[in-house]
Design a protein around this motif. Structure first.
Motif, PDB file in Angstrom:
ATOM      1  N   ILE A  57       0.852  -1.188   0.000  1.00 26.05           N
ATOM      2  CA  ILE A  57       0.000   0.000   0.000  1.00 26.05           C
ATOM      3  C   ILE A  57       0.885   1.233   0.000  1.00 26.05           C
ATOM      4  CG2 ILE A  57      -1.712   1.318   1.324  1.00 26.05           C
ATOM      5  CD1 ILE A  57      -1.483  -2.427   1.773  1.00 26.05           C
ATOM      6  N   GLN A  83      -9.460   5.167  -0.867  1.00 29.94           N
ATOM      7  CA  GLN A  83      -8.354   4.243  -0.645  1.00 29.94           C
ATOM      8  C   GLN A  83      -7.052   4.837  -1.167  1.00 29.94           C
ATOM      9  OE1 GLN A  83     -10.143   0.628  -2.592  1.00 29.94           O
ATOM     10  NE2 GLN A  83     -10.144  -0.161  -0.505  1.00 29.94           N
ATOM     11  N   ALA A  86      -2.607   0.466  -4.268  1.00 25.06           N
ATOM     12  CA  ALA A  86      -2.216  -0.784  -3.612  1.00 25.06           C
ATOM     13  C   ALA A  86      -2.245  -1.910  -4.628  1.00 25.06           C
ATOM     14  CB  ALA A  86      -3.158  -1.094  -2.450  1.00 25.06           C
ATOM     15  N   SER A 123      -3.706  -8.110   8.025  1.00 27.18           N
ATOM     16  CA  SER A 123      -4.957  -7.409   7.756  1.00 27.18           C
ATOM     17  C   SER A 123      -6.105  -7.904   8.623  1.00 27.18           C
ATOM     18  CB  SER A 123      -5.334  -7.550   6.281  1.00 27.18           C
ATOM     19  OG  SER A 123      -4.343  -6.967   5.465  1.00 27.18           O
ATOM     20  N   SER A 132       0.084  -6.946   4.932  1.00 25.60           N
ATOM     21  CA  SER A 132       0.184  -5.771   4.066  1.00 25.60           C
ATOM     22  C   SER A 132       1.396  -4.938   4.471  1.00 25.60           C
ATOM     23  CB  SER A 132      -1.095  -4.924   4.165  1.00 25.60           C
ATOM     24  OG  SER A 132      -2.201  -5.655   3.678  1.00 25.60           O
ATOM     25  N   PHE A 134       3.239  -1.241   4.140  1.00 25.26           N
ATOM     26  CA  PHE A 134       2.854   0.145   3.920  1.00 25.26           C
ATOM     27  C   PHE A 134       4.088   1.017   3.694  1.00 25.26           C
ATOM     28  CE2 PHE A 134      -0.458  -1.950   6.220  1.00 25.26           C
ATOM     29  CZ  PHE A 134      -1.646  -1.365   5.813  1.00 25.26           C
ATOM     30  N   HIS A 180      -6.678  -0.161   5.485  1.00 25.33           N
ATOM     31  CA  HIS A 180      -5.355   0.129   4.947  1.00 25.33           C
ATOM     32  C   HIS A 180      -5.094   1.629   4.913  1.00 25.33           C
ATOM     33  CE1 HIS A 180      -5.070  -3.971   2.658  1.00 25.33           C
ATOM     34  NE2 HIS A 180      -4.723  -4.075   3.929  1.00 25.33           N
TER      35      HIS A 180
END
Length: 209
Positions: A57, A83, A86, A123, A132, A134, A180
């Motif tokens: 992400i 969002q 990603a 997640s 995930s 980041f 996210h």
């Protein structure tokens, strides 16, 4: 109190079978029958596991402290969500940072000179193995998407720049529900503290009140 850290562990698996193989997609659903350690006399109990390769992400921030956001329809929750760019780690051995770079180009037509890993997090560990990763991307340059064509829900998504302060306020106020996005914004906010205030509308309303 136990150590304040996550610990790798494997409970005994009595049996395991595949419920769904993903139909050619990247996820599989597995049913494991497990036991508590040290209790071999107990009946095994079932836990469904959604095997997921993980995702990257990107919180892309320009030199005006604005974040690139995507308004995208998500059928599972019947909402258009705000969002961030990603993508799935659906190529064996691919580094998450390379996925992040690729998705920023494909979804936003941007490249970044500076990348900062913010956090890696599960997640929804009660049901899926998805982790995930980041990243904060800065020092951005427009490069276009090349020959990549958006399709399905992505073909209808809207892109726009949002002042980081407004995005942070909207997350804290509960107006944005994508996990996210929320995690990326809150972790970035702690790294960037004090939160860049800029000229966002929410902050301006606070000043005017």
């Amino acid at each position: 109190m136990p150590d304040l850290r996550d610990v790798p562990e494997q409970w005994p698996v009595a049996e395991s079978h595949l419920e769904y193989d993903g139909g050619g997609w990247v996820v599989r659903l597995r049913n494991d029958r497990i036991r508590r350690p040290g209790h071999p006399e107990d009946e095994p109990f079932s836990r469904l596991v959604l095997e997921h390769p993980g995702a990257a992400i990107v919180l892309a921030m320009d030199d005006q402290d604005r974040v690139l956001c995507l308004w995208q329809y998500r059928h599972a929750v019947r909402h258009t969500l705000v969002q961030l760019p990603a993508g799935l780690l659906d190529v064996d051995g691919e580094d998450p940072i390379d996925v992040a770079r690729r998705e920023l180009v494909e979804e936003a037509g941007l490249e970044a000179r500076s990348w900062t890993h913010l956090i890696s997090a599960y997640s929804s560990p009660g049901i899926t193995s998805e982790m995930s990763h980041f990243y904060l991307a800065t020092d951005l340059t427009e490069v276009g998407r090349g020959d990549f064509e958006l399709e399905h829900e992505e073909a209808e998504m809207v892109l726009d720049w949002v002042p980081f302060a407004d995005l942070h306020d909207a997350v804290v106020a509960g107006r944005l529900a994508d996990a996210h996005l929320a995690l990326a914004v809150l972790v970035a906010g702690s790294r960037l503290a004090p939160v860049p205030r800029g000229s966002g509308t929410d902050h301006q309303k606070e000043q005017d009140s």
